[in-house]
Scaffold this motif. Sequence first.
Motif, mmCIF file in Angstrom:
data_model
loop_
_atom_site.group_PDB
_atom_site.id
_atom_site.type_symbol
_atom_site.label_atom_id
_atom_site.label_comp_id
_atom_site.label_asym_id
_atom_site.label_seq_id
_atom_site.Cartn_x
_atom_site.Cartn_y
_atom_site.Cartn_z
ATOM 1 N N GLY A 7 69.038 17.174 -17.402
ATOM 2 C CA GLY A 7 67.883 17.665 -18.143
ATOM 3 C C GLY A 7 68.205 17.782 -19.618
ATOM 4 N N GLU A 8 67.176 17.994 -20.416
ATOM 5 C CA GLU A 8 67.343 18.053 -21.872
ATOM 6 C C GLU A 8 68.313 19.148 -22.313
ATOM 7 N N LEU A 9 68.336 20.269 -21.622
ATOM 8 C CA LEU A 9 69.194 21.379 -22.016
ATOM 9 C C LEU A 9 70.516 21.433 -21.242
ATOM 10 N N GLN A 10 70.748 20.506 -20.360
ATOM 11 C CA GLN A 10 71.995 20.482 -19.605
ATOM 12 C C GLN A 10 73.105 19.820 -20.422
ATOM 13 N N ARG A 11 74.327 20.316 -20.220
ATOM 14 C CA ARG A 11 75.501 19.785 -20.913
ATOM 15 C C ARG A 11 76.576 19.425 -19.890
ATOM 16 N N VAL A 12 77.455 18.543 -20.288
ATOM 17 C CA VAL A 12 78.553 18.111 -19.428
ATOM 18 C C VAL A 12 79.841 18.715 -19.960
ATOM 19 N N ASN A 13 80.625 19.335 -19.060
ATOM 20 C CA ASN A 13 81.912 19.862 -19.519
ATOM 21 C C ASN A 13 83.096 19.179 -18.832
ATOM 22 N N HIS A 14 82.838 18.234 -17.957
ATOM 23 C CA HIS A 14 83.882 17.422 -17.340
ATOM 24 C C HIS A 14 83.452 15.963 -17.406
ATOM 25 N N PHE A 15 84.370 15.103 -17.740
ATOM 26 C CA PHE A 15 84.068 13.690 -17.850
ATOM 27 C C PHE A 15 84.805 12.919 -16.769
ATOM 28 N N PRO A 16 84.234 11.842 -16.282
ATOM 29 C CA PRO A 16 84.908 11.056 -15.245
ATOM 30 C C PRO A 16 86.300 10.630 -15.697
ATOM 31 N N GLY A 17 87.266 10.821 -14.821
ATOM 32 C CA GLY A 17 88.637 10.431 -15.139
ATOM 33 C C GLY A 17 89.420 11.453 -15.935
ATOM 34 N N SER A 18 88.799 12.543 -16.367
ATOM 35 C CA SER A 18 89.515 13.507 -17.206
ATOM 36 C C SER A 18 90.648 14.197 -16.455
ATOM 37 N N THR A 19 90.587 14.227 -15.135
ATOM 38 C CA THR A 19 91.671 14.868 -14.382
ATOM 39 C C THR A 19 92.989 14.117 -14.538
#
Length: 96
Positions: A7-19
């Motif tokens: 949604g417009e106000l949602q944010r991501v704090n983990h990215f694919p592969g970041s582990t």
Amino acid sequence: QAYQELGELQRVNHFPGSTELTRKDRMWAHFSRMASTFGEEDFDFVPRTYVLPDDLDLFLEEYEREGAIWIVKPPASSRGRGIFLFRNIRELPLDT
């Protein structure tokens, strides 16, 4: 693709592969492979790490040689949770 549903106000704090960079066991796997490729001397700033139970035999060999204090860090934890020190192998939970 995965972010198109946000949604417009949602944010991501983990990215694919970041582990691969944030988990201790995965980070060691990358350092170890790079040291094998480019030479151990260029990676002497990284302490020797044992990922248990996979490296148990290597760890036990080192444990017998050293009279050290060992640091145990759970692979998928954060903020220091689950970290402990031990000297005696009986303090290490090997059933995981």
